[in-house]
Design a protein around this motif. Structure first.
Motif, PDB file in Angstrom:
ATOM      1  N   ILE A  96       0.855  -1.182   0.000  1.00 34.81           N
ATOM      2  CA  ILE A  96       0.000   0.000   0.000  1.00 34.81           C
ATOM      3  C   ILE A  96       0.892   1.233   0.000  1.00 34.81           C
ATOM      4  CG2 ILE A  96      -1.766   1.283   1.255  1.00 34.81           C
ATOM      5  CD1 ILE A  96      -2.852  -1.327   2.271  1.00 34.81           C
ATOM      6  N   VAL A  97       0.706   2.068  -1.024  1.00 38.82           N
ATOM      7  CA  VAL A  97       1.603   3.204  -1.242  1.00 38.82           C
ATOM      8  C   VAL A  97       0.791   4.480  -1.384  1.00 38.82           C
ATOM      9  CG1 VAL A  97       3.353   4.197  -2.770  1.00 38.82           C
ATOM     10  CG2 VAL A  97       3.258   1.711  -2.416  1.00 38.82           C
ATOM     11  N   VAL A 143      -9.336   7.178  -1.792  1.00 32.16           N
ATOM     12  CA  VAL A 143      -9.445   6.784  -3.197  1.00 32.16           C
ATOM     13  C   VAL A 143      -8.284   5.830  -3.492  1.00 32.16           C
ATOM     14  CG1 VAL A 143      -9.463   7.577  -5.589  1.00 32.16           C
ATOM     15  CG2 VAL A 143     -10.525   8.984  -3.805  1.00 32.16           C
ATOM     16  N   PHE A 144      -8.609   4.593  -3.846  1.00 31.42           N
ATOM     17  CA  PHE A 144      -7.600   3.553  -4.005  1.00 31.42           C
ATOM     18  C   PHE A 144      -7.546   3.068  -5.456  1.00 31.42           C
ATOM     19  CE2 PHE A 144      -8.787   3.457   0.427  1.00 31.42           C
ATOM     20  CZ  PHE A 144      -7.599   3.221   1.095  1.00 31.42           C
ATOM     21  N   VAL A 165      -2.865   4.883  -2.906  1.00 28.46           N
ATOM     22  CA  VAL A 165      -3.831   5.667  -2.142  1.00 28.46           C
ATOM     23  C   VAL A 165      -3.746   7.129  -2.550  1.00 28.46           C
ATOM     24  CG1 VAL A 165      -4.726   6.197   0.136  1.00 28.46           C
ATOM     25  CG2 VAL A 165      -3.407   4.094  -0.220  1.00 28.46           C
ATOM     26  N   LEU A 166      -4.886   7.702  -2.914  1.00 23.96           N
ATOM     27  CA  LEU A 166      -4.970   9.120  -3.255  1.00 23.96           C
ATOM     28  C   LEU A 166      -5.792   9.839  -2.192  1.00 23.96           C
ATOM     29  CD1 LEU A 166      -5.743   8.730  -7.050  1.00 23.96           C
ATOM     30  CD2 LEU A 166      -3.680   9.774  -6.117  1.00 23.96           C
ATOM     31  N   THR A 185      -8.333  -1.246 -10.986  1.00 22.99           N
ATOM     32  CA  THR A 185      -9.585  -1.132 -10.235  1.00 22.99           C
ATOM     33  C   THR A 185      -9.552   0.149  -9.423  1.00 22.99           C
ATOM     34  OG1 THR A 185      -9.886  -3.526 -10.074  1.00 22.99           O
ATOM     35  CG2 THR A 185     -11.075  -2.166  -8.491  1.00 22.99           C
ATOM     36  N   LEU A 186     -10.494   1.022  -9.679  1.00 26.88           N
ATOM     37  CA  LEU A 186     -10.651   2.262  -8.929  1.00 26.88           C
ATOM     38  C   LEU A 186     -11.703   2.025  -7.855  1.00 26.88           C
ATOM     39  CD1 LEU A 186     -10.420   5.378  -8.470  1.00 26.88           C
ATOM     40  CD2 LEU A 186     -12.180   5.628 -10.245  1.00 26.88           C
ATOM     41  N   TYR A 187     -11.300   2.190  -6.601  1.00 29.20           N
ATOM     42  CA  TYR A 187     -12.222   1.940  -5.490  1.00 29.20           C
ATOM     43  C   TYR A 187     -12.216   3.142  -4.550  1.00 29.20           C
ATOM     44  CZ  TYR A 187     -14.270  -0.056  -1.268  1.00 29.20           C
ATOM     45  OH  TYR A 187     -15.057  -0.272  -0.170  1.00 29.20           O
TER      46      TYR A 187
END
Length: 377
Positions: free
Chosen positions: A49-50, A292-293, A321-322, A343-345
């Motif tokens: 996770i970045v 926003v991942f 991660v945004l 995949t935008l989650y």
């Protein structure tokens, strides 16, 4: 004292109900931020996770590069004079005698119309025999026929005309104005001009891909690149097959967005900000702009640059991660490149879960009935 107990009984009951509801598994669109972070490698999970920053956007800015190989680029443009298999020629032979080899008694010229070059590149001329025409210009072929005839008739004069040829053709299929088979002519010797001859592309130019198949070779280019950069154009060859089709890349949108779907790319380069906009943006009362991942299987070389490691092997599960609430958040989202099969989650905001809790308690049923319903679930 008793009145005080009665006065506080209802608020206490409501708070107790909220606590019970909060402890239950409320409906939600997917994992929250805490649950996603719990699956990180740092916590013995299986994904890195970045947090996305400017350095990460540069390291991950990998877009598909389409273009033609040197074999296509170095092929010279065919001239209209070059004879090729399948071409149809017109020949006229003048003889300097009244009764020549080919001419009749009343005339000293003979017209041979529609002499087709065979698949091996040869034509047959009476008294001259089988002559190789392919690869020569009409002038060169004229000299060859003249040399063959001059030993049999005095001072022969030969004219060679190149007529239409069905051997110098290409086929165009897919999203073009008019599919079909087109001859390579003076105005249509290159890919760009041939596409124009066929009526151009009928899909959005930004996502149109052009594939050229030549024998066992295949090359592909973006139509927009071909249009914007004439130096990328290539010369055509007889038998080329040209296919124009829409870009097949897509990403999946899930979570607290206005649309959950498999979404095709609308441009060559798609940023995270554009991807969010494509699905209708975030939901103001439900989306968490800090969660926003982007889920992706990242090639080892790219993942190594992102993580600063050189010991990775094979594709790595990466979660980017945004945080759109940060001062630089929107700029970072604008620069972060979305790739095929991403995949935008978007996670739900804590407020959304609180709203669900309140709605369950303050619904049409009594608080007691709500609690019984929840307890029985």
């Amino acid at each position: 004292m008793k009145s005080m107990s009665v006065r506080w009984a209802k608020p206490v009951a409501v708070l107790a109900a909220i606590g019970i509801v909060a402890s239950c598994s409320l409906p939600k669109v997917g994992p929250n931020k805490r649950e996603i972070f719990a699956g990180s490698v740092q916590k013995e999970g299986d994904a890195f996770i970045v947090a996305v920053n400017d350095r990460v956007t540069r390291a991950t800015a990998v877009v598909p590069a389409l273009g033609f190989s040197s074999g296509f680029q170095n092929a010279s443009t065919l001239t209209s004079d070059t004879i090729r298999p399948g071409d149809v020629l017109g020949l006229t032979v003048w003889e300097n005698v009244d009764d020549g080899l080919l001419a009749g008694e009343a005339t000293n010229s003979t017209i041979l119309e529609e002499v087709q070059v065979d698949s091996a590149g040869f034509i047959f001329v009476p008294y001259a025999g089988r002559i190789r025409a392919s690869g020569n210009t009409p002038e060169q072929l004229r000299e060859m026929i003249t040399a063959k005839l001059e030993d049999q008739t005095p001072d022969p004069q030969v004219q060679v005309r190149r007529l239409a040829g069905d051997g110098s053709t290409v086929s165009l299929v897919g999203a073009v104005g008019a599919q079909g088979i087109y001859p390579i002519e003076r105005p249509t010797r290159t890919l760009g001009t041939m596409l124009a001859q066929a009526g151009g592309v009928t899909i959005q130019p930004d996502i149109a891909q052009v594939t050229v198949i030549r024998g066992n070779q295949q090359g592909q280019i973006w139509f927009q690149d071909l249009f914007d950069n004439p130096q990328l154009d290539i010369a055509l060859r007889g038998g080329d097959r040209i296919l124009v089709e829409e870009d097949t890349r897509s990403f999946t949108a899930l979570g607290a967005t206005n649309a959950q779907a498999r979404v095709p790319f609308e441009t060559q380069d798609l940023s995270a900000l554009e991807a969010i906009a494509q699905v209708g943006g975030l939901i103001s009362i439900a989306s968490d702009p800090t969660g926003v991942f982007i889920f992706r299987n990242e090639p080892a070389e790219v993942a190594g640059q992102v993580l600063g490691r050189d010991d990775l092997q094979g594709a790595q599960r990466m979660v980017y991660v945004l945080n759109l609430t940060q001062p630089n958040g929107l700029f970072v989202a604008r620069d972060f490149v979305i790739r095929d099969e991403d995949t935008l989650y978007v996670t739900e905001a804590p407020y959304a879960q609180w709203t669900k809790t309140i709605s369950l308690i303050s619904g049409g049923l009594t608080p007691l009935a709500n609690l019984q319903t929840i307890a029985g679930s």
